[in-house]
Design a protein around this motif. Structure first.
Motif: not given
Length: 61
Positions: A21-22, A25-26, A29, A37-38, A41, A44-45
């Motif tokens: 997921c990271v 997201a990168i 983005y 990306a949101t 993120t 990932a959280i």
């Protein structure tokens, strides 16, 4: 972090999900895909929170 039981396997899967997921997201983005990306993120959280929960449960044994 050995996947001997369900808890260890869940830790491994949470770690894998966090890394993926990271990365997504990168990449999203950088490509200008801010909604993707949101979403990545947030996932990932969630994976990080799941990992922390598993570490705390394992320490409580």
């Amino acid at each position: 972090m050995e996947p001997r039981g369900a808890l260890g396997l869940r830790m491994v899967l949470a770690t894998f999900g966090l890394v993926v997921c990271v990365f997504i997201a990168i990449t999203a983005y950088a490509a200008g895909l801010f909604v993707a990306a949101t979403v990545a993120t947030v996932l990932a959280i969630v994976a990080a929170a799941d990992f922390v929960t598993m570490v705390r449960r394992r320490a409580g044994r």
